[in-house]
Scaffold this motif. Sequence first.
Motif, short mmCIF file in Angstrom:
data_model
loop_
_atom_site.label_atom_id
_atom_site.label_comp_id
_atom_site.label_asym_id
_atom_site.label_seq_id
_atom_site.Cartn_x
_atom_site.Cartn_y
_atom_site.Cartn_z
N ARG A 104 -11.26 -1.38 -0.79
CA ARG A 104 -10.27 -2.23 -0.14
C ARG A 104 -8.83 -1.87 -0.44
O ARG A 104 -7.93 -2.18 0.36
N ILE A 105 -8.58 -1.22 -1.57
CA ILE A 105 -7.21 -0.96 -2.00
C ILE A 105 -7.07 0.47 -2.49
O ILE A 105 -7.98 1.01 -3.13
N GLU A 139 -2.33 -0.12 5.44
CA GLU A 139 -0.96 -0.61 5.51
C GLU A 139 -0.37 -0.79 4.12
O GLU A 139 -1.08 -1.11 3.16
N LEU A 140 0.94 -0.62 4.02
CA LEU A 140 1.65 -0.86 2.77
C LEU A 140 1.67 -2.35 2.48
O LEU A 140 2.15 -3.14 3.29
N ALA A 141 1.14 -2.75 1.33
CA ALA A 141 1.02 -4.17 1.00
C ALA A 141 1.91 -4.60 -0.16
O ALA A 141 2.00 -5.79 -0.46
N ILE A 196 1.00 0.00 -3.02
CA ILE A 196 -0.31 -0.62 -2.80
C ILE A 196 -0.66 -0.49 -1.32
O ILE A 196 0.08 -0.97 -0.46
N ILE A 197 -1.78 0.13 -1.04
CA ILE A 197 -2.22 0.32 0.34
C ILE A 197 -3.46 -0.54 0.59
O ILE A 197 -4.46 -0.44 -0.14
N ASP A 198 -3.38 -1.40 1.60
CA ASP A 198 -4.52 -2.24 1.98
C ASP A 198 -5.40 -1.46 2.95
O ASP A 198 -5.07 -1.30 4.13
N LYS A 199 -6.53 -1.00 2.45
CA LYS A 199 -7.42 -0.16 3.25
C LYS A 199 -8.25 -0.96 4.25
O LYS A 199 -8.96 -0.37 5.08
N THR A 200 -8.17 -2.30 4.20
CA THR A 200 -8.86 -3.10 5.20
C THR A 200 -8.05 -3.20 6.50
O THR A 200 -8.55 -3.74 7.49
N LYS A 201 -6.83 -2.70 6.48
CA LYS A 201 -5.96 -2.70 7.66
C LYS A 201 -5.97 -1.33 8.33
O LYS A 201 -6.38 -0.33 7.73
N PRO A 202 -5.52 -1.24 9.57
CA PRO A 202 -5.51 0.04 10.28
C PRO A 202 -4.55 1.04 9.64
O PRO A 202 -3.62 0.66 8.92
#
Length: 238
Positions: A20-21, A95-97, A80-86
Amino acid sequence: MTAPNDLNFCFPVRELSNERIKMTPFKASIHSSPFCSIVSAHPELWAHMPTGPFQTVQDFDTNFLEAVVHRDPGMVLFAIIDKTKPPSAADGEGELAGMMSYTSSSSANLSTEIGFIIILPLYQRTHVNSNAVGLLLQYALEVPSKGGLGLRRVQWQCSSVNAPSIRAAERLGFKKEGIMKWHRVFHGGKEKGKVHNGRELPRGEQDYGRDTVVLSHCWDDWEQGGREKIQAVMDRQH
């Protein structure tokens, strides 16, 4: 994936990720613009920190990345990159979170601190913070034979009036050790939107002050159930 070899940090750095991250070293040319485009409208995100807010990319790069992060061998900043986003312009995996760092690190004392945490508003109260902190804890406290640094202590410091930060730390297995009264001076704090400790200011002074709560997650906490606790928190569906 290994990190760029030009990082001025006292421990080895690499990308950290789960399903996820992803935690990847913060690179100004990639991350500063999308990060600042959001945080510039939310100065409250810096309210309890000793630095910020920053209004422009140049201000952030010069007065935070260059002046605070890159000069300190005890600090490395992660995006922090949210891998659940495109996939996005900031990263091909999501996406950058937000941002998060190891700071106050010591190779001699086998210790570090997790700090300078900003979770962008859209990603607050989601899986992002718990997984990002969890990845940093795992890398810091696991023994080298399991891919970690084998540190003895990971610290967390926050303002005594920042109740959400204290709750988040305790939920992730950090234990409160004490409070340092009048630990920081927020020079020009009122104008910068800083939060005062609530105490009477000394001797007619105007600059706000911060009392700091100190929490820790140490190697023995990790071996006595901390590892399993953080994994359970990371596995929760928010």
